[in-house]
Design an enzyme around this catalytic site. Structure first.
Site, PDB file in Angstrom:
ATOM      1  N   HIS A  96     -20.343  -8.082  -9.816  1.00  0.00           N
ATOM      2  CA  HIS A  96     -20.390  -6.837  -8.862  1.00  0.00           C
ATOM      3  C   HIS A  96     -21.291  -7.103  -7.793  1.00  0.00           C
ATOM      4  O   HIS A  96     -22.025  -6.087  -7.491  1.00  0.00           O
ATOM      5  CB  HIS A  96     -20.510  -5.596  -9.778  1.00  0.00           C
ATOM      6  N   ASP A 101       0.953  -1.296  -0.057  1.00  0.00           N
ATOM      7  CA  ASP A 101       0.126   0.032  -0.040  1.00  0.00           C
ATOM      8  C   ASP A 101       0.899   1.341  -0.029  1.00  0.00           C
ATOM      9  O   ASP A 101       2.125   1.096   0.177  1.00  0.00           O
ATOM     10  CB  ASP A 101      -0.925   0.012   1.173  1.00  0.00           C
ATOM     11  N   ASP A 129     -15.133 -10.260  -9.430  1.00  0.00           N
ATOM     12  CA  ASP A 129     -16.257  -9.619  -9.055  1.00  0.00           C
ATOM     13  C   ASP A 129     -16.606  -8.347  -9.988  1.00  0.00           C
ATOM     14  O   ASP A 129     -17.592  -7.752  -9.968  1.00  0.00           O
ATOM     15  CB  ASP A 129     -16.278  -9.339  -7.580  1.00  0.00           C
ATOM     16  N   GLU A 138     -17.475  -3.860 -17.566  1.00  0.00           N
ATOM     17  CA  GLU A 138     -18.676  -4.339 -17.108  1.00  0.00           C
ATOM     18  C   GLU A 138     -19.948  -3.467 -17.320  1.00  0.00           C
ATOM     19  O   GLU A 138     -20.904  -4.083 -16.943  1.00  0.00           O
ATOM     20  CB  GLU A 138     -18.212  -4.596 -15.386  1.00  0.00           C
ATOM     21  N   CYS A 183      -7.096  -2.089  -3.812  1.00  0.00           N
ATOM     22  CA  CYS A 183      -6.900  -0.452  -3.935  1.00  0.00           C
ATOM     23  C   CYS A 183      -7.773   0.108  -5.045  1.00  0.00           C
ATOM     24  O   CYS A 183      -8.321  -0.716  -5.744  1.00  0.00           O
ATOM     25  CB  CYS A 183      -5.310  -0.378  -4.522  1.00  0.00           C
ATOM     26  N   PRO A 184      -7.872   1.447  -5.008  1.00  0.00           N
ATOM     27  CA  PRO A 184      -8.690   1.939  -5.862  1.00  0.00           C
ATOM     28  C   PRO A 184      -8.383   1.914  -7.492  1.00  0.00           C
ATOM     29  O   PRO A 184      -6.872   1.631  -7.328  1.00  0.00           O
ATOM     30  CB  PRO A 184      -8.938   3.370  -5.368  1.00  0.00           C
ATOM     31  N   SER A 223     -12.034  -5.364  -6.766  1.00  0.00           N
ATOM     32  CA  SER A 223     -11.965  -4.036  -6.369  1.00  0.00           C
ATOM     33  C   SER A 223     -12.567  -3.200  -7.574  1.00  0.00           C
ATOM     34  O   SER A 223     -13.710  -2.593  -7.636  1.00  0.00           O
ATOM     35  CB  SER A 223     -10.681  -3.784  -6.269  1.00  0.00           C
ATOM     36  N   ARG A 224     -11.754  -3.136  -8.906  1.00  0.00           N
ATOM     37  CA  ARG A 224     -12.340  -2.423  -9.880  1.00  0.00           C
ATOM     38  C   ARG A 224     -11.643  -3.103 -11.284  1.00  0.00           C
ATOM     39  O   ARG A 224     -10.428  -3.444 -11.175  1.00  0.00           O
ATOM     40  CB  ARG A 224     -11.958  -1.037 -10.012  1.00  0.00           C
TER      41      ARG A 224
HETATM   42  P1  NAI Z   1     -10.113   2.689   1.070  1.00  0.00           P
HETATM   43  O1  NAI Z   1     -10.039   3.928   0.593  1.00  0.00           O
HETATM   44  O2  NAI Z   1     -10.396   2.373   2.449  1.00  0.00           O
HETATM   45  O3  NAI Z   1      -8.703   1.917   0.967  1.00  0.00           O
HETATM   46  C1  NAI Z   1      -7.985   1.851  -0.286  1.00  0.00           C
HETATM   47  C2  NAI Z   1      -6.492   1.608  -0.083  1.00  0.00           C
HETATM   48  O4  NAI Z   1      -5.667   1.494  -1.259  1.00  0.00           O
HETATM   49  C3  NAI Z   1      -5.699   2.778   0.871  1.00  0.00           C
HETATM   50  O5  NAI Z   1      -5.092   2.264   1.843  1.00  0.00           O
HETATM   51  C4  NAI Z   1      -4.921   3.427  -0.167  1.00  0.00           C
HETATM   52  O6  NAI Z   1      -3.855   3.866   0.562  1.00  0.00           O
HETATM   53  C5  NAI Z   1      -4.511   2.307  -1.005  1.00  0.00           C
HETATM   54  N1  NAI Z   1      -4.018   2.676  -2.271  1.00  0.00           N
HETATM   55  C6  NAI Z   1      -4.047   3.997  -3.073  1.00  0.00           C
HETATM   56  N2  NAI Z   1      -3.511   3.897  -4.067  1.00  0.00           N
HETATM   57  C7  NAI Z   1      -2.498   2.881  -4.054  1.00  0.00           C
HETATM   58  C8  NAI Z   1      -1.686   2.320  -4.938  1.00  0.00           C
HETATM   59  N3  NAI Z   1      -1.197   2.918  -5.991  1.00  0.00           N
HETATM   60  N4  NAI Z   1      -1.069   1.224  -4.809  1.00  0.00           N
HETATM   61  C9  NAI Z   1      -1.431   0.294  -3.482  1.00  0.00           C
HETATM   62  N5  NAI Z   1      -2.535   0.849  -2.661  1.00  0.00           N
HETATM   63  C10 NAI Z   1      -3.021   2.142  -3.183  1.00  0.00           C
HETATM   64  O7  NAI Z   1     -10.990   2.054   0.058  1.00  0.00           O
HETATM   65  P2  NAI Z   1     -12.055   0.550   0.361  1.00  0.00           P
HETATM   66  O8  NAI Z   1     -13.331   0.986   1.133  1.00  0.00           O
HETATM   67  O9  NAI Z   1     -11.148  -0.466   0.900  1.00  0.00           O
HETATM   68  O10 NAI Z   1     -12.173  -0.039  -0.984  1.00  0.00           O
HETATM   69  C11 NAI Z   1     -11.245  -0.509  -1.830  1.00  0.00           C
HETATM   70  C12 NAI Z   1     -11.855  -0.558  -3.345  1.00  0.00           C
HETATM   71  O11 NAI Z   1     -12.870  -1.796  -3.292  1.00  0.00           O
HETATM   72  C13 NAI Z   1     -12.630   0.753  -3.993  1.00  0.00           C
HETATM   73  O12 NAI Z   1     -11.721   1.589  -4.521  1.00  0.00           O
HETATM   74  C14 NAI Z   1     -13.707   0.163  -4.861  1.00  0.00           C
HETATM   75  O13 NAI Z   1     -12.967   0.210  -6.059  1.00  0.00           O
HETATM   76  C15 NAI Z   1     -13.651  -1.454  -4.380  1.00  0.00           C
HETATM   77  N6  NAI Z   1     -15.003  -1.786  -3.882  1.00  0.00           N
HETATM   78  C16 NAI Z   1     -15.870  -2.760  -4.655  1.00  0.00           C
HETATM   79  C17 NAI Z   1     -16.986  -3.332  -4.279  1.00  0.00           C
HETATM   80  C18 NAI Z   1     -17.509  -4.667  -4.889  1.00  0.00           C
HETATM   81  O14 NAI Z   1     -18.988  -4.540  -4.438  1.00  0.00           O
HETATM   82  N7  NAI Z   1     -17.107  -5.316  -5.423  1.00  0.00           N
HETATM   83  C19 NAI Z   1     -17.867  -2.525  -3.059  1.00  0.00           C
HETATM   84  C20 NAI Z   1     -16.686  -1.436  -2.583  1.00  0.00           C
HETATM   85  C21 NAI Z   1     -15.726  -1.202  -2.871  1.00  0.00           C
END
Ligand code: NAI
Length: 327
Positions: free
Chosen positions: A294, A173, A257, A262, A204-205, A232-233
């Site tokens: 998803h 991270d 997922d 998509e 990660c996003p 994630s995405r």
């Molecule tokens: P969050 O913001 O809590 O965590 C994201 C983490 O990624 C942070 O610790 C950040 O420092 C890290 N990060 C950012 N840029 C990075 C990089 N270049 N390399 C490595 N790490 C990096 O977000 P959360 O809530 O954990 O969500 C993560 C992702 O999950 C979201 O961005 C979203 O795309 C995806 N998601 C998917 C869902 C689904 O139904 N499949 C539902 C909700 C979120």
């Protein structure tokens, strides 16, 4: 205040009825928001959108012209919003930062277990009175190494479950979670994570830095037969590179997922239609690929949280104050 809800499914309407603030007036449109459907927003103060709605410069400009003042995302990710343009137009954007990290973490682990123990195949076999075990051999997760990219809310929730299985945890991270280190995880450079992990999961996003993080180069560094999970995405993965890696047996298991393209497929019943996306259809031909549409977020608890936080965001906009979830 009137709000136009786009990409609204039956379950969205039901959950908004149950859990959203009753003083807010929602109209539900099952179509996604795009340049055409943006014309439906005349007379609405805000729009409420989801992961695959289009909030590009052109759509935002149209929304502004229609008199919309706010975009309430009912999701955490915001890679589909042109934030610079929104700011320039004076459109407020707010999201639901965390609706249920556990929901996504639990689905991630469900994919790991299903792929490993081949539950998707076993389910069909037993229904066909076939109780043979050939081809169903799995491996113990205990003692294996998991690599997590992104240790935010979902990454940490996933990490805790995997540590419970007795897995070794390597993380990458841009910022460390010290609690996770105390719990036994190790932050390592990406190259080490690729090389050492038996299972890699992405949390990660999607940003310009993470787009196609999984590509020919990173795949070449991974263990043969690695398990790769993406909840994630879709854009984190170069799908064509992954298909090559499945064919060469570099990837032994793939759980998705999310998928790069998509928006044209997910969240709708296309069972009576021809799917024209050959890359997606190729993915479905591999026996060691598991795809869900998803649905990782899709629990009752998450839907409740989405409705409540979206209501707070909209009420804050109405009262001209900040909710703290603005982007
Ligand atoms: P969050 O913001 O809590 O965590 C994201 C983490 O990624 C942070 O610790 C950040 O420092 C890290 N990060 C950012 N840029 C990075 C990089 N270049 N390399 C490595 N790490 C990096 O977000 P959360 O809530 O954990 O969500 C993560 C992702 O999950 C979201 O961005 C979203 O795309 C995806 N998601 C998917 C869902 C689904 O139904 N499949 C539902 C909700 C979120």
């Amino acid at each position: 205040m009137k709000i136009a809800v786009f990409s609204a499914k039956k379950y969205d309407q039901e959950s908004f009825k149950l859990w959203a603030d009753p003083s807010l007036e929602f109209s539900f449109f099952d179509v996604p928001l795009d340049q055409h459907s943006a014309k439906l927003t005349q007379g609405y103060a805000a729009v409420c959108v989801f992961v695959n709605d289009n909030l590009s410069e052109a759509v935002l400009t149209e929304l502004k012209m229609m008199g919309v003042g706010m975009i309430a995302l009912r999701c955490a990710g915001f890679n589909n919003v042109d934030l610079t343009k929104a700011k320039e137009l004076g459109l407020r954007v707010a999201r639901v930062p965390a609706y249920s990290p556990q929901a996504v973490a639990e689905h991630t682990v469900a994919m790991v277990l299903c792929l490993n123990r081949k539950l998707h195949k076993a389910y069909n076999r037993v229904r066909d009175d076939n109780f043979a075990l050939d081809g169903l051999l799995g491996f113990n997760l205990y003692g294996k190494t998991a690599g997590l990219i992104g240790t935010g809310r979902i990454g940490v929730a996933t990490a805790k479950i995997l540590l419970g299985f007795g897995m070794k945890l390597l993380c990458f991270d841009i910022k460390k979670d010290e609690e996770l280190v105390k719990a036994g995880a190790h932050y390592v450079p990406l190259e080490e994570l690729w090389a050492e992990s038996d299972m890699i999961s992405l949390h990660c996003p999607l940003t310009p830095q993470t787009q196609h993080l999984i590509n020919d180069t990173s795949l070449a560094l991974m263990k043969n037969g690695v398990m790769l999970i993406n909840t994630s995405r879709g854009g984190l993965i170069d799908t064509k590179a992954v298909i090559k890696a499945l064919k060469s047996r570099k990837i032994g298991y793939l759980g998705l997922d999310v998928y790069e393209q998509e928006a044209d497929l997910f969240f709708q019943d296309l069972s009576g239609q021809l799917i024209e996306d050959d890359v997606f259809k190729r993915l479905l031909t591999f026996p060691n690929v598991l795809i869900t549409g998803h649905q990782a977020f899709f629990t009752q608890e998450a839907l409740q949280q989405i409705c409540q936080v979206t209501s707070e965001n909209l009420l804050a906009f109405k009262a001209n104050r900040l909710s703290g979830n603005e982007l």
